[in-house]
Design a protein around this motif. Structure first.
Motif, PDB file in Angstrom:
ATOM      1  N   ASP A   1      39.871  41.193  44.204  1.00 22.42           N
ATOM      2  CA  ASP A   1      39.246  42.453  43.809  1.00 22.42           C
ATOM      3  C   ASP A   1      39.067  43.406  44.990  1.00 22.42           C
ATOM      4  OD1 ASP A   1      38.954  41.662  41.093  1.00 22.42           O
ATOM      5  OD2 ASP A   1      37.209  40.449  41.664  1.00 22.42           O
ATOM      6  N   LYS A   2      39.699  43.074  46.112  1.00 24.28           N
ATOM      7  CA  LYS A   2      39.648  43.869  47.349  1.00 24.28           C
ATOM      8  C   LYS A   2      38.276  43.877  48.014  1.00 24.28           C
ATOM      9  CE  LYS A   2      43.605  46.920  46.427  1.00 24.28           C
ATOM     10  NZ  LYS A   2      43.980  46.499  45.075  1.00 24.28           N
ATOM     11  N   ASN A   3      37.453  42.875  47.700  1.00 26.32           N
ATOM     12  CA  ASN A   3      36.232  42.671  48.480  1.00 26.32           C
ATOM     13  C   ASN A   3      36.635  42.000  49.785  1.00 26.32           C
ATOM     14  OD1 ASN A   3      34.328  43.492  46.364  1.00 26.32           O
ATOM     15  ND2 ASN A   3      35.002  41.633  45.326  1.00 26.32           N
ATOM     16  N   PHE A   4      36.085  42.447  50.911  1.00 23.47           N
ATOM     17  CA  PHE A   4      36.463  41.857  52.186  1.00 23.47           C
ATOM     18  C   PHE A   4      35.267  41.203  52.873  1.00 23.47           C
ATOM     19  CE2 PHE A   4      35.615  46.367  52.910  1.00 23.47           C
ATOM     20  CZ  PHE A   4      34.805  46.394  54.039  1.00 23.47           C
ATOM     21  N   PHE A   5      35.557  40.109  53.585  1.00 12.61           N
ATOM     22  CA  PHE A   5      34.529  39.301  54.229  1.00 12.61           C
ATOM     23  C   PHE A   5      34.948  39.003  55.660  1.00 12.61           C
ATOM     24  CE2 PHE A   5      34.865  38.216  49.725  1.00 12.61           C
ATOM     25  CZ  PHE A   5      33.563  38.415  49.276  1.00 12.61           C
TER      26      PHE A   5
END
Length: 444
Positions: free
Chosen positions: A281-285
């Motif tokens: 979902d294009k969440n980045f960590f």
């Protein structure tokens, strides 16, 4: 500006730094082990000095000998390249005590970012999103079990001081965790002198995407876009490209701005890379930070037109960045393939003597070489012998050029991973941009 720089490294990265030194009119000093006596980088340098025996402890990790040579040769700076002493805070301090500039960040920042647990805490304070997990070392396997149950399986067990996939394992059950903990802890202690372990949630089918940053001593910092590094075997990158075919402009800019904010908050200077996991979902960590030049830096150079080694040297000499974020443009698409002396099926190293070497040519083809047509590939070092970098106006053109270049690349006398690289580049999933970190496991 520096007059003389010692390159405390070997192989293709030593050759790479030497080229920029010569371009800048700086005398380049190489150091080499007995195993590297005939290596191409030694003849490229203006001066070259023997460090010691073939083992890294006798040569490329021999701090006192490196400092002794630097002083004897009259060097005013040391470029550490990547690997070896590049992220060693004690070495940076030793350089400073001898009034030799270490081309990299401050030792305190190196130490903070070199420990993955400390890096997590630091970046959490700087406001970067983190993979759910523990921001301190585990006490023992029992605490690991409790944390895994709290986070939820699957989890990733990691060595706090790890790198190159060592001490790192995906775990899917308590039984697996019990088996994995002791073995990975022992490996971490053996390789890094630190057996501390921590644990994170395993992100499903992530991308490994990193942001290249430059920061000067006046507090200016910029990001140089991203590199997609998801094609890995045993958690070691094999193919990298820039830009990522997955990111949209909004996410790309958010990641870059977050990286710049973080480096400013920790007082970072010189070139560095912040690595992220990006979910579907294009969440980045935030994953980790590398306080040095990356192996894959050429793809960034190709799309931005910047010489990152030159920028490192300028920043270390006290110059401010000569450009702002708005000035950093990107053009085209670049792909890098790491060529290893290894069996393409088992990934076991394949040392030996090269009997013939034929390099591909053509528009958009760049080589970073550690060998020539008669080199002996030593068993004492990492088996990477070259990097093939291609650039095209589009990703499709870059892929086509890389396929043609790999097909024309010939190395005889040893085994290489070129057949594997060709298969990956030719794979429909790769060509469609479906490049998650489990790509090699799924498709090769």
């Amino acid at each position: 500006m520096f007059n003389k720089i010692l390159i405390a490294n070997r192989g293709e990265i030593a050759a790479r730094v030497i080229r920029t030194c010569k371009k800048m009119g700086i005398t380049a000093v190489a150091v080499y082990s007995e195993a590297d006596k005939q290596a191409p980088f030694t003849s490229m340098a203006d001066e070259a000095y023997l460090l010691g025996g073939p083992r890294v402890q006798e040569s490329y990790l021999n701090v006192e000998k490196i400092i002794e040579i630097a002083k004897k040769a009259g060097c005013d700076a040391i470029h550490p390249g990547y690997g070896f002493l590049s992220e060693n805070g004690d070495f940076a301090d030793r350089c400073a005590s001898e009034e030799i500039t270490f081309i990299g960040p401050a030792s305190s920042v190196i130490r903070k970012m070199g420990n993955k647990v400390e890096a997590r805490k630091t970046m959490e304070a700087a406001g970067l999103p983190l993979v759910p997990g523990l921001s301190r070392p585990l006490v023992d396997v029992n605490e690991a079990i409790l944390e895994a149950e709290r986070i939820g399986y699957p989890v990733m067990l990691k060595a706090a001081s790890g790198g190159g996939g060592i001490g790192m394992q995906a775990v899917y059950s308590t039984e697996e965790l019990i088996k994995a903990y002791e073995g990975n802890q022992k490996r971490a202690q053996m390789f890094f002198g630190n057996g501390d372990m921590f644990i994170e949630k395993l992100i499903d089918k992530p991308r490994h995407i990193e942001i290249q940053v430059l920061a000067d001593q006046a507090g200016n910092a910029v990001y140089l876009w991203e590199r997609e590094c998801s094609i890995q075997r045993r958690h070691q990158k094999v193919i990298e490209e820039a830009p990522s075919s997955f990111l949209d402009e909004e996410t790309r800019n958010k990641m870059g701005e977050a990286a710049v904010k973080a480096v400013k908050e920790i007082g970072y200077t010189n070139a560095g890379t912040l690595e992220f996991l990006v979910d579907q979902d294009k969440n980045f960590f935030f994953l980790e930070m590398n306080t040095r030049l990356q192996v894959e830096h050429p793809v960034t150079e190709e799309i931005t037109g910047l010489d990152l080694v030159e920028q490192q040297i300028l920043i270390a000499s006290g110059d401010s960045l000569s450009f702002t974020q708005e000035d950093v443009k990107r053009a085209g698409h670049a792909i890098e393939a790491r060529i290893y002396a290894e069996d393409p099926i088992t990934f076991y190293p394949s040392p030996g003597t090269i009997t013939a070497l034929r390099l591909p040519k053509g528009e958009g083809v760049r080589h970073e070489l550690a060998v020539n047509g008669s080199s002996t590939v030593s068993p004492f070092y990492d088996p990477m012998i070259a990097k093939l970098v291609v650039t095209g106006a589009s990703r499709k053109e870059a892929i086509n050029r890389m396929r043609a270049a790999l097909a024309a690349y010939k190395v005889e006398g040893i085994k290489t991973n070129i057949p594997m690289l060709y298969d990956i580049i030719s794979c429909k999933a790769f060509q469609q941009g479906d490049t998650t970190t489990d790509f090699v496991k799924l498709h090769y």
